[in-house]
Design a protein around this motif. Sequence first.
Motif, PDB file in Angstrom:
ATOM      1  N   LEU A 186       0.810  -1.217   0.000  1.00 38.49           N
ATOM      2  CA  LEU A 186       0.000   0.000   0.000  1.00 38.49           C
ATOM      3  C   LEU A 186       0.845   1.270   0.000  1.00 38.49           C
ATOM      4  CD1 LEU A 186      -3.002  -1.143   2.188  1.00 38.49           C
ATOM      5  CD2 LEU A 186      -2.911  -0.865  -0.292  1.00 38.49           C
ATOM      6  N   VAL A 187       2.058   1.213   0.544  1.00 39.42           N
ATOM      7  CA  VAL A 187       2.970   2.360   0.389  1.00 39.42           C
ATOM      8  C   VAL A 187       3.321   2.500  -1.097  1.00 39.42           C
ATOM      9  CG1 VAL A 187       5.273   3.267   0.915  1.00 39.42           C
ATOM     10  CG2 VAL A 187       3.877   2.325   2.746  1.00 39.42           C
ATOM     11  N   GLY A 188       3.511   1.376  -1.771  1.00 36.54           N
ATOM     12  CA  GLY A 188       3.760   1.410  -3.212  1.00 36.54           C
ATOM     13  C   GLY A 188       2.587   1.983  -3.987  1.00 36.54           C
ATOM     14  N   VAL A 189       1.372   1.585  -3.632  1.00 35.54           N
ATOM     15  CA  VAL A 189       0.174   2.126  -4.279  1.00 35.54           C
ATOM     16  C   VAL A 189       0.115   3.637  -4.062  1.00 35.54           C
ATOM     17  CG1 VAL A 189      -2.361   2.181  -4.175  1.00 35.54           C
ATOM     18  CG2 VAL A 189      -1.159  -0.013  -4.205  1.00 35.54           C
ATOM     19  N   GLY A 190       0.433   4.073  -2.848  1.00 37.46           N
ATOM     20  CA  GLY A 190       0.448   5.511  -2.562  1.00 37.46           C
ATOM     21  C   GLY A 190       1.427   6.258  -3.452  1.00 37.46           C
ATOM     22  N   ASP A 191       2.592   5.652  -3.707  1.00 39.16           N
ATOM     23  CA  ASP A 191       3.576   6.306  -4.581  1.00 39.16           C
ATOM     24  C   ASP A 191       3.077   6.365  -6.022  1.00 39.16           C
ATOM     25  OD1 ASP A 191       6.310   7.449  -5.058  1.00 39.16           O
ATOM     26  OD2 ASP A 191       6.331   5.736  -6.438  1.00 39.16           O
TER      27      ASP A 191
ATOM     28  N   GLY B 108       2.535  10.737 -15.880  1.00 41.91           N
ATOM     29  CA  GLY B 108       2.192   9.865 -16.999  1.00 41.91           C
ATOM     30  C   GLY B 108       2.974   8.566 -16.900  1.00 41.91           C
ATOM     31  N   LEU B 109       2.459   7.539 -17.537  1.00 41.06           N
ATOM     32  CA  LEU B 109       3.090   6.225 -17.438  1.00 41.06           C
ATOM     33  C   LEU B 109       4.498   6.207 -18.023  1.00 41.06           C
ATOM     34  CD1 LEU B 109       0.059   3.886 -18.224  1.00 41.06           C
ATOM     35  CD2 LEU B 109       1.079   4.422 -16.000  1.00 41.06           C
ATOM     36  N   ALA B 110       4.721   6.960 -19.085  1.00 39.51           N
ATOM     37  CA  ALA B 110       6.046   6.972 -19.715  1.00 39.51           C
ATOM     38  C   ALA B 110       7.118   7.534 -18.781  1.00 39.51           C
ATOM     39  CB  ALA B 110       6.001   7.787 -21.011  1.00 39.51           C
ATOM     40  N   ASN B 111       6.731   8.436 -17.893  1.00 41.60           N
ATOM     41  CA  ASN B 111       7.702   9.060 -16.982  1.00 41.60           C
ATOM     42  C   ASN B 111       7.598   8.537 -15.551  1.00 41.60           C
ATOM     43  OD1 ASN B 111       8.868  10.777 -18.943  1.00 41.60           O
ATOM     44  ND2 ASN B 111       7.050  12.073 -18.816  1.00 41.60           N
ATOM     45  N   HIS B 112       6.848   7.468 -15.357  1.00 44.66           N
ATOM     46  CA  HIS B 112       6.717   6.897 -14.018  1.00 44.66           C
ATOM     47  C   HIS B 112       8.051   6.310 -13.586  1.00 44.66           C
ATOM     48  CE1 HIS B 112       4.434   5.203 -10.658  1.00 44.66           C
ATOM     49  NE2 HIS B 112       5.339   4.239 -10.702  1.00 44.66           N
ATOM     50  N   SER B 113       8.469   6.632 -12.375  1.00 48.26           N
ATOM     51  CA  SER B 113       9.723   6.098 -11.842  1.00 48.26           C
ATOM     52  C   SER B 113       9.443   4.814 -11.062  1.00 48.26           C
ATOM     53  CB  SER B 113      10.404   7.121 -10.930  1.00 48.26           C
ATOM     54  OG  SER B 113      11.514   6.524 -10.291  1.00 48.26           O
TER      55      SER B 113
ATOM     56  N   ILE C 197      -0.023   6.523  -6.987  1.00 49.11           N
ATOM     57  CA  ILE C 197      -1.038   7.587  -6.999  1.00 49.11           C
ATOM     58  C   ILE C 197      -0.357   8.956  -6.976  1.00 49.11           C
ATOM     59  CG2 ILE C 197      -2.881   8.678  -5.652  1.00 49.11           C
ATOM     60  CD1 ILE C 197      -3.713   5.778  -4.836  1.00 49.11           C
ATOM     61  N   SER C 198       0.673   9.086  -6.155  1.00 55.59           N
ATOM     62  CA  SER C 198       1.396  10.354  -6.085  1.00 55.59           C
ATOM     63  C   SER C 198       1.974  10.729  -7.450  1.00 55.59           C
ATOM     64  CB  SER C 198       2.521  10.262  -5.046  1.00 55.59           C
ATOM     65  OG  SER C 198       3.308  11.432  -5.069  1.00 55.59           O
ATOM     66  N   GLN C 199       2.651   9.773  -8.081  1.00 52.82           N
ATOM     67  CA  GLN C 199       3.284  10.072  -9.365  1.00 52.82           C
ATOM     68  C   GLN C 199       2.266  10.324 -10.477  1.00 52.82           C
ATOM     69  OE1 GLN C 199       6.831   7.980 -10.685  1.00 52.82           O
ATOM     70  NE2 GLN C 199       6.918   6.922  -8.704  1.00 52.82           N
ATOM     71  N   GLN C 200       1.169   9.557 -10.455  1.00 49.38           N
ATOM     72  CA  GLN C 200       0.231   9.646 -11.565  1.00 49.38           C
ATOM     73  C   GLN C 200      -0.853  10.715 -11.387  1.00 49.38           C
ATOM     74  OE1 GLN C 200       0.869   8.168 -14.438  1.00 49.38           O
ATOM     75  NE2 GLN C 200       2.700   7.441 -13.393  1.00 49.38           N
ATOM     76  N   LEU C 201      -1.353  10.884 -10.164  1.00 44.83           N
ATOM     77  CA  LEU C 201      -2.456  11.825  -9.963  1.00 44.83           C
ATOM     78  C   LEU C 201      -2.014  13.177  -9.416  1.00 44.83           C
ATOM     79  CD1 LEU C 201      -5.229   9.450  -8.555  1.00 44.83           C
ATOM     80  CD2 LEU C 201      -4.846  10.194 -10.912  1.00 44.83           C
ATOM     81  N   ILE C 202      -1.040  13.173  -8.518  1.00 40.92           N
ATOM     82  CA  ILE C 202      -0.608  14.445  -7.928  1.00 40.92           C
ATOM     83  C   ILE C 202       0.428  15.124  -8.830  1.00 40.92           C
ATOM     84  CG2 ILE C 202       0.544  15.545  -5.943  1.00 40.92           C
ATOM     85  CD1 ILE C 202      -0.637  13.248  -4.211  1.00 40.92           C
ATOM     86  N   GLU C 203       1.459  14.355  -9.196  1.00 43.85           N
ATOM     87  CA  GLU C 203       2.541  14.923 -10.006  1.00 43.85           C
ATOM     88  C   GLU C 203       2.252  14.858 -11.503  1.00 43.85           C
ATOM     89  OE1 GLU C 203       6.262  13.068  -8.669  1.00 43.85           O
ATOM     90  OE2 GLU C 203       5.247  12.740  -6.753  1.00 43.85           O
ATOM     91  N   ARG C 204       1.279  14.063 -11.897  1.00 42.39           N
ATOM     92  CA  ARG C 204       0.866  13.909 -13.298  1.00 42.39           C
ATOM     93  C   ARG C 204       2.033  13.594 -14.225  1.00 42.39           C
ATOM     94  NH1 ARG C 204      -4.334  14.759 -13.237  1.00 42.39           N
ATOM     95  NH2 ARG C 204      -5.288  16.369 -11.973  1.00 42.39           N
TER      96      ARG C 204
END
Length: 198
Positions: A48-53, A64-69, A55-62
């Motif tokens: 769930l910490v991973g899920v939170g990250d 996108g999947l191509a730039n997901h770390s 969400i952070s990368q995709q919804l808060i920081e936007r």
Amino acid sequence: MFFIVEVTSLVVCCWTCPHRTMAGLWRSYQALMSKHPWTIQIITAGSLVGVGDVISQQLIERRGLANHSVRRTAKMMSIGFFFVGPVIGSWYRVLDRLVVGETKSAALKKMVLDQVGFAPCFLGVFLGISGTLNGLTIEQNVAKLKRDYTDALVANYYLWPPVQIVNFYFVPLHHRLAVVQIVAVIWNSYLSWKANKM
């Protein structure tokens, strides 16, 4: 070894059986929790910490999947597996020994101890570990803690006291970490954003 097979079959079933109901998944989770509570709590926390990250990368920081770390998500999950899960799971056991009972008064005492004694320390260590895993020097980590800690602690006090009152009053000990981690998906998204904001 049998435990790995049980967990693997639960995960595979989640992904491959669309007809599987949430109630059935919950029963499977409960069965695993009763057989291997410590391990399942840690796996739940890390996941769930991973899920939170994510969400952070995709919804808060936007991003996108191509730039997901994926590396960042893996770092955050490792903090969940090796720090969040074991520490919070142990803390709840200690807290139940310090304050005995299931009354409203006991729940309030547990929440106060949790929020005044545990949360400030936990949050500081979490942010410090995150900074270290992100390659910050000691000086950079201290500067980041000075910049972000107070905001994160204030945000903590907006969310967690009511959650913990409910958690300590209504939820059995072996499910508290899971309940907190479900609510913490939102919190973890915030913490991941805060911890990785340079």
